[in-house]
Design a protein around this motif. Structure first.
Motif, PDB file in Angstrom:
ATOM      1  N   ILE A 251       0.846  -1.197   0.000  1.00  0.00           N
ATOM      2  CA  ILE A 251       0.000   0.000   0.000  1.00  0.00           C
ATOM      3  C   ILE A 251       0.883   1.249   0.000  1.00  0.00           C
ATOM      4  N   PHE A 252       0.626   2.157  -0.961  1.00  0.00           N
ATOM      5  CA  PHE A 252       1.428   3.377  -0.980  1.00  0.00           C
ATOM      6  C   PHE A 252       0.586   4.609  -0.686  1.00  0.00           C
ATOM      7  N   GLU A 253      -0.746   4.441  -0.607  1.00  0.00           N
ATOM      8  CA  GLU A 253      -1.630   5.529  -0.186  1.00  0.00           C
ATOM      9  C   GLU A 253      -2.516   5.010   0.946  1.00  0.00           C
ATOM     10  N   PRO A 254      -2.058   5.082   2.192  1.00  0.00           N
ATOM     11  CA  PRO A 254      -2.830   4.560   3.325  1.00  0.00           C
ATOM     12  C   PRO A 254      -4.212   5.193   3.452  1.00  0.00           C
ATOM     13  N   GLU A 255      -4.348   6.436   3.017  1.00  0.00           N
ATOM     14  CA  GLU A 255      -5.633   7.122   3.151  1.00  0.00           C
ATOM     15  C   GLU A 255      -6.725   6.471   2.297  1.00  0.00           C
ATOM     16  N   THR A 256      -6.337   5.911   1.162  1.00  0.00           N
ATOM     17  CA  THR A 256      -7.318   5.316   0.249  1.00  0.00           C
ATOM     18  C   THR A 256      -7.199   3.805   0.133  1.00  0.00           C
ATOM     19  N   GLY A 257      -6.023   3.273   0.471  1.00  0.00           N
ATOM     20  CA  GLY A 257      -5.797   1.844   0.302  1.00  0.00           C
ATOM     21  C   GLY A 257      -5.230   1.477  -1.059  1.00  0.00           C
ATOM     22  N   SER A 258      -4.823   2.483  -1.836  1.00  0.00           N
ATOM     23  CA  SER A 258      -4.267   2.223  -3.164  1.00  0.00           C
ATOM     24  C   SER A 258      -2.934   1.487  -3.058  1.00  0.00           C
ATOM     25  N   LEU A 259      -2.730   0.529  -3.969  1.00  0.00           N
ATOM     26  CA  LEU A 259      -1.482  -0.218  -4.004  1.00  0.00           C
ATOM     27  C   LEU A 259      -0.488   0.445  -4.959  1.00  0.00           C
TER      28      LEU A 259
END
Length: 273
Positions: free
Chosen positions: A179-187
């Motif tokens: 995960i590289f965007e913890p706020e959205t959960g984007s991988l």
């Protein structure tokens, strides 16, 4: 030190041979495909390897070939030893394709968790970890099995769906490091098209969110392009019965199997909460 003519020629020949061998090995290493492959010089086209591939990635024409886009790098074809010619070869995997092997090969260990296979022990060690406590629901979403496998873009869809409802992937799940965007959960963008036989995601939600969980799963059922199954971890009620029927509406299709932790490792079952 002075060398006579014979010693000079001998040493020069040795250096030349060593250099040639090094160049040869280097050339061979560069020629190895970046994915599992079948040596066409060795393959006799018997087709023995075709049915053992869980992803149906091996195709038989005049000889067998592995479709690198569909191969999950699980190694089943190689470990099964069905090839009479030993023509199935491991590739020289590079990131992000290495994810395929780590998540699909049960003999590969996840460096982030130290667990082999899919990288998580799930509920099997809850006697000692006590991750799933009274008042909460442990949610396990498994994508890909049987047959289809899953791309990590589908994995991302599940994580983002739960995150939008306020529920994060557990930090000790092996996918968490992607995960590289913890706020959205984007991988990480580069992993989205990679494929695995199956990926197991874990969340913890309060028991009061049981109905909300059903809504999330119904929405995912319409959005995902692969199969998925869901398991829940619940602490037993004081009388030893399950709280499942109290938390979820009747009419839900359930499989007639489950895992029960008896609490033999530690006295968690008797502890408060």
């Amino acid at each position: 030190m002075k060398l006579n003519r014979r010693d000079f020629l001998k040493s020069s020949a040795t250096l030349t041979a060593t250099s040639a061998l090094s160049s040869c090995l280097s050339s061979q290493a560069e020629s190895i495909p970046a994915h599992r492959w079948i040596d066409q010089k060795l393959c006799i086209g018997c087709g023995s390897c075709v049915p053992v591939c869980p992803m149906s990635a091996i195709q038989l024409k005049e000889k067998a070939e592995i479709n690198p886009e569909e191969c999950a790098e699980c190694g089943v074809c190689y470990r099964s030893r069905v090839c009479p010619q030993d023509a199935i070869k491991p590739g020289k995997l590079r990131w992000p394709r290495t994810l395929r092997e780590v998540f699909s090969n049960p003999l590969s260990e996840h460096k982030s968790t130290g667990v082999m296979g899919r990288g998580t022990e799930g509920i099997k060690t809850n006697d000692t970890t006590n991750r799933y406590q009274a008042g909460f629901i442990g949610v396990f979403v498994e994508l890909g099995r049987p047959v289809l496998g899953t791309r990590f873009r589908e994995v991302e869809r599940v994580i983002k769906k739960f995150k939008a409802k306020g529920y994060s992937l557990l930090e000790d799940n092996p996918v968490a490091e992607l995960i590289f965007e913890p706020e959205t959960g984007s991988l990480l963008p580069e992993v989205l098209e990679e494929k695995a036989i199956s990926v197991l995601l874990e969340f913890i939600i309060p028991e009061s969110a049981g109905k909300e969980l059903l809504i999330i799963l119904q929405e995912l059922g319409k959005e995902l392009e692969t199969v998925f199954s869901v398991s829940v971890a619940l602490r037993a009620l004081p009388d030893g019965s399950s709280a499942f029927e109290n938390l979820f509406q009747s009419g839900i299709f359930t499989l007639p199997n489950g895992k029960v932790n008896l609490g033999f490792a530690q006295g968690i079952a008797k502890s408060k909460g």
